[in-house]
Design an enzyme around this catalytic site. Structure first.
Site, PDB file in Angstrom:
ATOM      1  N   SER A 143       0.836  -1.193   0.000  1.00 41.84           N
ATOM      2  CA  SER A 143       0.000   0.000   0.000  1.00 41.84           C
ATOM      3  C   SER A 143       0.872   1.243   0.000  1.00 41.84           C
ATOM      4  O   SER A 143       1.941   1.269   0.632  1.00 41.84           O
ATOM      5  CB  SER A 143      -0.905   0.018   1.240  1.00 41.84           C
ATOM      6  OG  SER A 143      -1.533   1.281   1.379  1.00 41.84           O
ATOM      7  N   TYR A 156      -2.126  -0.201  10.090  1.00 39.79           N
ATOM      8  CA  TYR A 156      -2.224  -0.740   8.731  1.00 39.79           C
ATOM      9  C   TYR A 156      -0.901  -0.570   8.000  1.00 39.79           C
ATOM     10  O   TYR A 156      -0.412  -1.500   7.336  1.00 39.79           O
ATOM     11  CB  TYR A 156      -3.355  -0.020   8.003  1.00 39.79           C
ATOM     12  CG  TYR A 156      -3.540  -0.410   6.558  1.00 39.79           C
ATOM     13  CD1 TYR A 156      -3.868  -1.713   6.198  1.00 39.79           C
ATOM     14  CD2 TYR A 156      -3.406   0.537   5.544  1.00 39.79           C
ATOM     15  CE1 TYR A 156      -4.062  -2.065   4.868  1.00 39.79           C
ATOM     16  CE2 TYR A 156      -3.603   0.194   4.215  1.00 39.79           C
ATOM     17  CZ  TYR A 156      -3.925  -1.103   3.885  1.00 39.79           C
ATOM     18  OH  TYR A 156      -4.105  -1.442   2.569  1.00 39.79           O
TER      19      TYR A 156
END
Length: 250
Positions: A143, A156
């Site tokens: 990501s 995350y």
């Protein structure tokens, strides 16, 4: 010979687009899902309607025995269709997200993030090593949050940073077998499930973050994965592929 592929988290979003791309390239695709059986079946039916081959399999990452569940279903599905459990392409895409203030993140939430986003890909690669032939391909989906600060996504981001380390270290370990492993790093991508992308003002603002002046689509990411899974990417391994449209360039 038909190539085979496993795409985790393939019932929607980027995983769905990746499964469809690999099937168009001629692979028999195992479409993994955790809870959305109907969505996974829809992906399989769509692939078959386009002349491709696919089957769905379920595994709830983090649940007891989830790696065994995944590979029992994978191996039986592959053997039934090809006569062997050989796996040529592995795409670790499944993941969960958390958005909250750093002070509010609990140990249990961190455990879940790392279990699904970091530990599962490691265990899946480890278990797949006996099925992967020389020259196989592994692609991990990371990501863009690992590239800029956003305190509300710290857990995350930490879990996705660990995914990138898998590609670096496994690349050296698997290189002698000609197996490549790389990380694709999407930027802001419309996965088809988040309402924020339906807001024209917000979408326009997000588009300005990228040098190419638009929000990414799942097919943008899938096409990069398709390239990395093919023969033309044979000399790329241990790499981080920026798939953000040039977001937040200095």
């Amino acid at each position: 010979m038909t190539k085979t592929a496993l795409v985790t988290g393939a019932s929607r979003g980027i995983g769905r687009a990746v499964a469809q791309r690999l099937a168009r390239d001629g692979a028999l695709v195992a479409v993994h899902y955790a809870t959305e059986a109907d969505a996974a079946d829809e992906v399989v039916k769509g692939i078959e309607a386009d002349g491709g081959q696919a089957f769905a399999l379920r595994s709830q990452f983090g649940a007891p025995g989830y790696v065994d569940d995944l590979f029992d279903a994978l191996e039986s599905g592959l053997k039934a269709r090809t006569g062997t459990a050989e796996l040529h392409i592995l795409v670790n895409n499944a993941g969960i997200k958390s958005v909250q203030e750093p002070e509010d993140v609990t140990a249990e939430q961190l455990d879940e993030l790392f279990e699904v986003n970091s530990k599962a890909p490691f265990l899946i690669i480890q278990r797949a090593l006996g099925l992967l032939p020389d020259g196989a391909r592994i692609i991990n989906i990371s990501s863009g949050i690992t590239r800029f600060g956003n305190p509300q996504e710290i857990g995350y981001a930490m879990s996705k940073g660990a995914v990138e380390q898998l590609s670096l270290h496994f690349a050296k370990h698997l290189g002698p077998r000609g197996i490549t492993i790389n990380s694709v790093v999407p930027g802001v991508t419309d996965n088809g499930t988040e309402p924020v992308f339906r807001n024209p003002e917000i979408r326009a603002h997000l588009s300005e973050m990228a040098a190419l002046k638009r929000v990414g689509e799942t097919t943008d990411i899938a096409d990069i994965v398709g390239f990395l899974a093919g023969a033309d990417a044979r000399w790329i391994t241990g790499a981080l592929i920026n798939a953000s449209g040039g977001a937040l360039l200095d």
